[in-house]
Design an enzyme around this catalytic site. Sequence first.
Site, PDB file in Angstrom:
ATOM      1  CG  ASP A 193      -1.847  -1.287   1.245  1.00 13.69           C
ATOM      2  OD1 ASP A 193      -2.132  -1.840   0.094  1.00 13.69           O
ATOM      3  OD2 ASP A 193      -2.043  -1.811   2.415  1.00 13.69           O
ATOM      4  CE  LYS A 221       2.338  -2.615  -4.320  1.00 16.98           C
ATOM      5  NZ  LYS A 221       2.079  -2.233  -3.023  1.00 16.98           N
ATOM      6  N   GLY A 244      -4.714  -4.358  -3.674  1.00 15.29           N
ATOM      7  CA  GLY A 244      -5.665  -3.403  -3.859  1.00 15.29           C
ATOM      8  C   GLY A 244      -4.914  -2.035  -4.091  1.00 15.29           C
ATOM      9  CG  HIS A 245      -2.380  -2.141  -6.829  1.00 12.58           C
ATOM     10  ND1 HIS A 245      -1.744  -2.697  -7.918  1.00 12.58           N
ATOM     11  CD2 HIS A 245      -1.752  -2.555  -5.687  1.00 12.58           C
ATOM     12  CE1 HIS A 245      -0.889  -3.736  -7.388  1.00 12.58           C
ATOM     13  NE2 HIS A 245      -1.048  -3.661  -5.896  1.00 12.58           N
ATOM     14  CD  GLN A 285       0.372  -9.211  -2.617  1.00  9.61           C
ATOM     15  OE1 GLN A 285       1.148  -9.673  -3.516  1.00  9.61           O
ATOM     16  NE2 GLN A 285      -0.839  -8.808  -2.947  1.00  9.61           N
TER      17      GLN A 285
HETATM   18  P1  GDP Z   1      -0.666   0.143  -3.600  1.00 11.21           P
HETATM   19  O1  GDP Z   1      -1.551  -1.062  -2.919  1.00 11.21           O
HETATM   20  O2  GDP Z   1       0.736   0.263  -3.271  1.00 11.21           O
HETATM   21  O3  GDP Z   1      -1.027   0.457  -4.955  1.00 11.21           O
HETATM   22  O4  GDP Z   1      -1.374   1.235  -2.420  1.00 11.21           O
HETATM   23  P2  GDP Z   1      -2.876   1.569  -2.222  1.00 11.21           P
HETATM   24  O5  GDP Z   1      -3.766   2.183  -3.463  1.00 11.21           O
HETATM   25  O6  GDP Z   1      -3.613   0.363  -1.556  1.00 11.21           O
HETATM   26  O7  GDP Z   1      -2.527   2.769  -0.997  1.00 11.21           O
HETATM   27  C1  GDP Z   1      -2.340   3.839  -1.476  1.00 11.21           C
HETATM   28  C2  GDP Z   1      -3.197   4.934  -1.175  1.00 11.21           C
HETATM   29  O8  GDP Z   1      -2.737   6.380  -1.084  1.00 11.21           O
HETATM   30  C3  GDP Z   1      -4.504   5.076  -2.331  1.00 11.21           C
HETATM   31  O9  GDP Z   1      -5.572   5.509  -1.682  1.00 11.21           O
HETATM   32  C4  GDP Z   1      -3.674   6.352  -3.186  1.00 11.21           C
HETATM   33  O10 GDP Z   1      -4.761   7.142  -3.780  1.00 11.21           O
HETATM   34  C5  GDP Z   1      -3.003   7.183  -2.285  1.00 11.21           C
HETATM   35  N1  GDP Z   1      -1.824   7.903  -2.543  1.00 11.21           N
HETATM   36  C6  GDP Z   1      -0.992   7.579  -3.437  1.00 11.21           C
HETATM   37  N2  GDP Z   1       0.230   8.415  -3.311  1.00 11.21           N
HETATM   38  C7  GDP Z   1      -0.181   9.364  -2.710  1.00 11.21           C
HETATM   39  C8  GDP Z   1       0.298  10.603  -2.091  1.00 11.21           C
HETATM   40  O11 GDP Z   1       1.360  10.966  -2.704  1.00 11.21           O
HETATM   41  N3  GDP Z   1      -0.186  11.432  -1.318  1.00 11.21           N
HETATM   42  C9  GDP Z   1      -1.506  10.826  -0.834  1.00 11.21           C
HETATM   43  N4  GDP Z   1      -1.976  11.835   0.003  1.00 11.21           N
HETATM   44  N5  GDP Z   1      -2.257   9.874  -1.127  1.00 11.21           N
HETATM   45  C10 GDP Z   1      -1.697   9.172  -2.113  1.00 11.21           C
HETATM   46  P1  IMO Z   2      -0.902  -4.288  -2.114  1.00  7.05           P
HETATM   47  O1  IMO Z   2      -0.476  -4.800  -3.369  1.00  7.05           O
HETATM   48  C1  IMO Z   2      -0.946  -4.924   2.284  1.00  7.05           C
HETATM   49  C2  IMO Z   2      -0.921  -8.891   3.774  1.00  7.05           C
HETATM   50  C3  IMO Z   2      -2.257  -9.510   4.519  1.00  7.05           C
HETATM   51  C4  IMO Z   2      -1.602 -10.509   5.520  1.00  7.05           C
HETATM   52  C5  IMO Z   2      -0.545 -11.105   4.448  1.00  7.05           C
HETATM   53  C6  IMO Z   2      -0.925 -12.330   4.177  1.00  7.05           C
HETATM   54  O2  IMO Z   2      -2.551  -3.488  -2.362  1.00  7.05           O
HETATM   55  O3  IMO Z   2       0.042  -3.643  -1.689  1.00  7.05           O
HETATM   56  P2  IMO Z   2      -2.462 -13.048   1.980  1.00  7.05           P
HETATM   57  O4  IMO Z   2      -3.811 -12.907   1.833  1.00  7.05           O
HETATM   58  O5  IMO Z   2      -1.565 -12.568   0.732  1.00  7.05           O
HETATM   59  O6  IMO Z   2      -2.219 -14.598   2.088  1.00  7.05           O
HETATM   60  O7  IMO Z   2      -2.128 -12.225   3.182  1.00  7.05           O
HETATM   61  O8  IMO Z   2      -0.235 -10.016   3.527  1.00  7.05           O
HETATM   62  N1  IMO Z   2      -1.360  -8.373   2.472  1.00  7.05           N
HETATM   63  C7  IMO Z   2      -0.958  -6.848   1.998  1.00  7.05           C
HETATM   64  N2  IMO Z   2      -0.924  -6.033   2.931  1.00  7.05           N
HETATM   65  N3  IMO Z   2      -1.051  -4.628   0.894  1.00  7.05           N
HETATM   66  C8  IMO Z   2      -1.235  -5.914   0.028  1.00  7.05           C
HETATM   67  O9  IMO Z   2      -1.201  -5.551  -1.122  1.00  7.05           O
HETATM   68  C9  IMO Z   2      -1.191  -6.953   0.583  1.00  7.05           C
HETATM   69  N4  IMO Z   2      -1.599  -8.329   0.104  1.00  7.05           N
HETATM   70  C10 IMO Z   2      -1.389  -9.002   1.255  1.00  7.05           C
HETATM   71  O10 IMO Z   2      -2.752  -8.383   5.141  1.00  7.05           O
HETATM   72  O11 IMO Z   2      -1.163  -9.698   6.516  1.00  7.05           O
HETATM   73 MG    MG Z   3      -3.130  -1.725  -1.591  1.00  7.02          MG
END
Ligand code: GDP
Ligand code: IMO
Ligand code: MG
Length: 430
Positions: A13, A16, A40-41, A223
């Site tokens: 998170d 990416k 979850g991206h 991840q």
């Molecule tokens: P990922 O799993 O690495 O793709 O990241 P997620 O989407 O799960 O979580 C990142 C969150 O931060 C999302 O809600 C993005 O919209 C938000 N985000 C990404 N870059 C920035 C940033 O530079 N500033 C802020 N405030 N939010 C950001």
């Molecule tokens: P993105 O791509 C954050 C964590 C789960 C748990 C562990 C194992 O959005 O960064 P699993 O279901 O993969 O066997 O769970 O990994 N986990 C993540 N944490 N971001 C993710 O994906 C994750 N995908 C799995 O919370 O601790």
């Molecule tokens: Mg994510």
Amino acid sequence: MPAIVLVGAQWGDEGKGKVTDLLGSSVDYCVRYQGGNNAGHTVVVDGESYAVHLLPSGVITPGCVPVIGNGVVVDPAVLLDEIAMLEARGVSTDRLLISANAHLIAPYHATIDKVTERFLGKNQIGTTGRGIGPTYADKVNRVGVRVQDLFDPGILRQKVEGALDQKNHLLLKVYNRRAITVNEIVDGFLRYADALRPKVADTSAVLNSALDDNKVVLLEGAQATMLDVDHGTYPFVTSSNPTAGGACIGSGVGPTRIDRVVGVLKAYTTRVGAGPFPTELHDADGQHLRKVGGEYGVTTGRPRRCGWFDAVIAKYSTRINGFTDYFLTKLDVLSGFERVPICVAYDVDGVRHDEMPMTQTDFHHARPIFEYLDGWWEDISGCRSFEDLPKAAQAYMKRLEELIGAPVAGVGVGPGRDEVIAIRELVPAA
Ligand code: GDP
Ligand code: IMO
Ligand code: MG
């Protein structure tokens, strides 16, 4: 043209999805190489937010070919739902390619994921419950079912029989659940075959010939490094290799074709699920980061655990992945603190560790040793150059750069596509 790998440097998170989207217009192919719909991206375009779980984030970019590589585990029901969701919002998925070698998640994998967690009790991992671990276990155990099996019903039945044989004993006798019939699984899978068939390809061949033709291929990790089954905080990890080496295995693109490895790094730290987290905050500062950063899981909605930036982890991540560049995200979330701590080393039972401890036992005992920098109060979401940033934010970024072992090529100052400070190009000019 080179392949570029993008990897989360912490526990996921990091943003990416946003960074992939930023690179999107310069990228011809965007490839997921591991994981499944545990990811979850989020991509925010013109105020519209898109969440993708299984498809590569590049699917949002017009003209970019999204590819699900052989290293991914695919839940066909989720895939078709995600395709339908995007199409309903006007995003074309026509170009999507899916590796014939990718493994399929069956309903019994999610069942086993959940019952295993329940039986682990207080030792549970906190998985997403999507069946990821059990599907990879079957793959390594050579009782997996692959996308290509959907097109040979005889083989599909044989494989499902093989996979269910042991599992039904386990479900019935150990977990006290009902047995699963071969028919329900085979019939369920076959319902997806026609819809998927036109998208299935030898993706390794496609990607390598794209590279021969000077196309740009982005290998997008889901991840992150600390969730890697080999290099992360085992057993509190996911069941695949998000780290840069995994990009080759999960896509069929060899290491000599990779030119850049970009780490995505949050300006603080978050983690979802169980496991050690040395800089975790249990106070008002942690709540502030969660609230301002919107730190709730995109997949499960769980509140993310929040803490200060950990340079020991970033340095370790640079080593494991060989990062050439970093993209620092969410610097804007740190506005409003009197001072901003950075963890520079750990105290493990009275001994200072500047590097990641060798054993998990030591890592579980690690206490952060902080360096304190001045905070800043300004809203920085409108900054578009390094010089626009308040002096204290500049100093924070520079200090991180000294500690983490690779240069910062860009900084996120908000979720939107344009809320970014570009420092150096990540995609080499053609
Ligand atoms: P990922 O799993 O690495 O793709 O990241 P997620 O989407 O799960 O979580 C990142 C969150 O931060 C999302 O809600 C993005 O919209 C938000 N985000 C990404 N870059 C920035 C940033 O530079 N500033 C802020 N405030 N939010 C950001
Ligand atoms: P993105 O791509 C954050 C964590 C789960 C748990 C562990 C194992 O959005 O960064 P699993 O279901 O993969 O066997 O769970 O990994 N986990 C993540 N944490 N971001 C993710 O994906 C994750 N995908 C799995 O919370 O601790
Ligand atoms: Mg994510």
